[in-house]
Design an enzyme around this catalytic site. Structure first.
Site, PDB file in Angstrom:
ATOM      1  CG  HIS A  34     -16.578   2.408   1.957  1.00  0.00           C
ATOM      2  ND1 HIS A  34     -15.284   2.291   1.571  1.00  0.00           N
ATOM      3  CD2 HIS A  34     -16.552   2.753   3.421  1.00  0.00           C
ATOM      4  CE1 HIS A  34     -14.477   2.846   2.426  1.00  0.00           C
ATOM      5  NE2 HIS A  34     -15.192   2.875   3.526  1.00  0.00           N
ATOM      6  N   GLY A  36     -14.163   1.206  -0.965  1.00  0.00           N
ATOM      7  CA  GLY A  36     -12.675   1.417  -0.381  1.00  0.00           C
ATOM      8  C   GLY A  36     -12.425   0.178   0.118  1.00  0.00           C
ATOM      9  CG  HIS A  37     -14.220  -1.545   3.643  1.00  0.00           C
ATOM     10  ND1 HIS A  37     -15.368  -0.717   3.838  1.00  0.00           N
ATOM     11  CD2 HIS A  37     -13.702  -1.408   4.696  1.00  0.00           C
ATOM     12  CE1 HIS A  37     -15.282  -0.033   5.217  1.00  0.00           C
ATOM     13  NE2 HIS A  37     -14.164  -0.532   5.588  1.00  0.00           N
ATOM     14  N   GLY A 147      -5.558   0.298   3.571  1.00  0.00           N
ATOM     15  CA  GLY A 147      -6.136   1.465   2.674  1.00  0.00           C
ATOM     16  C   GLY A 147      -5.031   2.687   3.240  1.00  0.00           C
ATOM     17  CG  ASP A 150      -7.956   4.670   7.844  1.00  0.00           C
ATOM     18  OD1 ASP A 150      -8.451   5.461   8.574  1.00  0.00           O
ATOM     19  OD2 ASP A 150      -8.220   3.894   6.982  1.00  0.00           O
ATOM     20  CB  SER A 185     -15.050   7.410   5.848  1.00  0.00           C
ATOM     21  OG  SER A 185     -15.057   7.368   7.253  1.00  0.00           O
ATOM     22  NE  ARG A 187     -15.616   7.123  13.206  1.00  0.00           N
ATOM     23  CZ  ARG A 187     -14.463   6.460  13.457  1.00  0.00           C
ATOM     24  NH1 ARG A 187     -13.389   6.556  12.548  1.00  0.00           N
ATOM     25  NH2 ARG A 187     -14.235   5.874  14.660  1.00  0.00           N
TER      26      ARG A 187
END
Ligand code: AMP
Length: 295
Positions: A34, A36-37, A147, A150, A185, A187
């Site tokens: 996503h 974020g990555h 990130g 985490d 996330s 998840r």
């Protein structure tokens, strides 16, 4: 972009890059990409001549009852997204490649893994540090990007890199959020529509914490306000909410230095985490000094 599946091939590529004097930037992931990555990969692209991304769903960081088997995977889509942001090498080994049947060595960072997620997931960080150490050995990065989503993981990896004199610069990147505030996330894909709605209370409670921190409120008041917000959502079951020193991750009440407000909550069966890093303008040491892990 090249996809490599074996440790031998990956080591050969990184050794050659090092021989040629190239800077290797590395982003470890478990895939199902996503934004974020992608933000970490873009930072890696800026910092490295060779950008390596690993895609490996690491079994040792999941407890037996957790979601290793069901963890979302989409290799084709991930390859396409990584290619689009300019990744050079996608390292995607099979489990047996990383953990042959006689594997028996683990690395454990002691103090910073005890609190927060370490309480409800006691074997998690041992799995994370073990696989990251292996990946650092294989990829030999100069800089590795993680990130702040985490946050405890980031602090733990920094500690490991420092303690083991690894000579890897560990860079933390801000949490990327959906337009409505939910932290991205892999998840999130598990969430049912009503859980997805209720999940917004996590970022809302952190937003409230930020306002109160800026007003100079103390810890217990901030946590009470956050609990009220989370408890107003019937689908949210809080695992923990804590206000901690941003470096030691020990719980604090008086806010004197940089702090992290961290939380974990279940939405049905899905466990989500989120946090807010508050750089205290009154902190005595500049954050850059504490962040530095370069040997
Ligand atoms: P994962 O694939 O979930 O293990 O995450 C791989 C890397 O991406 C870790 O360093 C995470 O902290 C980072 N990451 C995951 N979600 C986000 C996000 N929403 N914003 C920024 N980084 C993230």
């Amino acid at each position: 972009m090249e996809v490599l599946k074996t440790i031998k091939e990956m080591k050969a590529v990184s050794a050659q890059a090092r021989r040629m004097g190239k800077t290797i930037a590395f982003v470890p992931t478990m895939g199902f990409f996503h934004e974020g990555h992608l933000s970490l990969m873009r930072e890696g692209r800026r910092r490295g001549d060779l950008l390596v991304v690993s895609l490996f769903v690491n079994p040792t960081q999941f407890a037996p009852h957790e979601d290793f088997k069901n963890y979302p995977r989409n290799f084709g889509r991930d390859c396409q997204m990584a290619e689009e942001v300019g990744v050079d090498i996608l390292f995607a080994p099979e489990v047996e490649e990383m953990y042959p049947p006689d594997h028996q060595t683990y690395v454990q960072v002691e103090k910073v893994t005890q609190n927060l997620c370490g309480k409800s997931r006691p074997t998690h960080f041992r799995g994370v540090t073990t696989v990251v150490l292996m990946l650092f050995e294989i990829v030999t990065p100069h800089v590795a990007i993680f990130g702040e989503k985490d946050y405890q993981q980031l602090v733990t990896i920094r500690q490991m890199a420092r303690d083991l004199h690894m000579g890897v610069e560990v860079v933390g990147m801000p949490t990327v959020r959906e337009a409505d505030g939910l932290a991205m996330s892999s998840r999130n894909t598990y969430l049912l529509p009503e859980e997805r709605k209720a999940a917004l209370s996590l970022s809302r409670s952190l937003q409230r914490a930020k306002e109160l921190l800026q007003k100079g409120e103390q810890g217990s008041r901030i946590l009470d306000e956050m609990k009220k917000i989370l408890q107003s959502e019937p689908f949210v079951r809080t695992d923990y909410i804590q206000l901690c020193d941003a470096y030691t991750l020990e719980e604090v009440d008086r806010i004197e230095g940089d702090v992290v407000v961290a939380l974990a909550a279940y939405l049905g069966k899905t466990r989500l985490i989120d946090n807010l890093v508050y750089r205290n303008p009154k902190a005595s040491r500049p954050i850059a000094q504490k962040d530095s892990v370069k040997d």
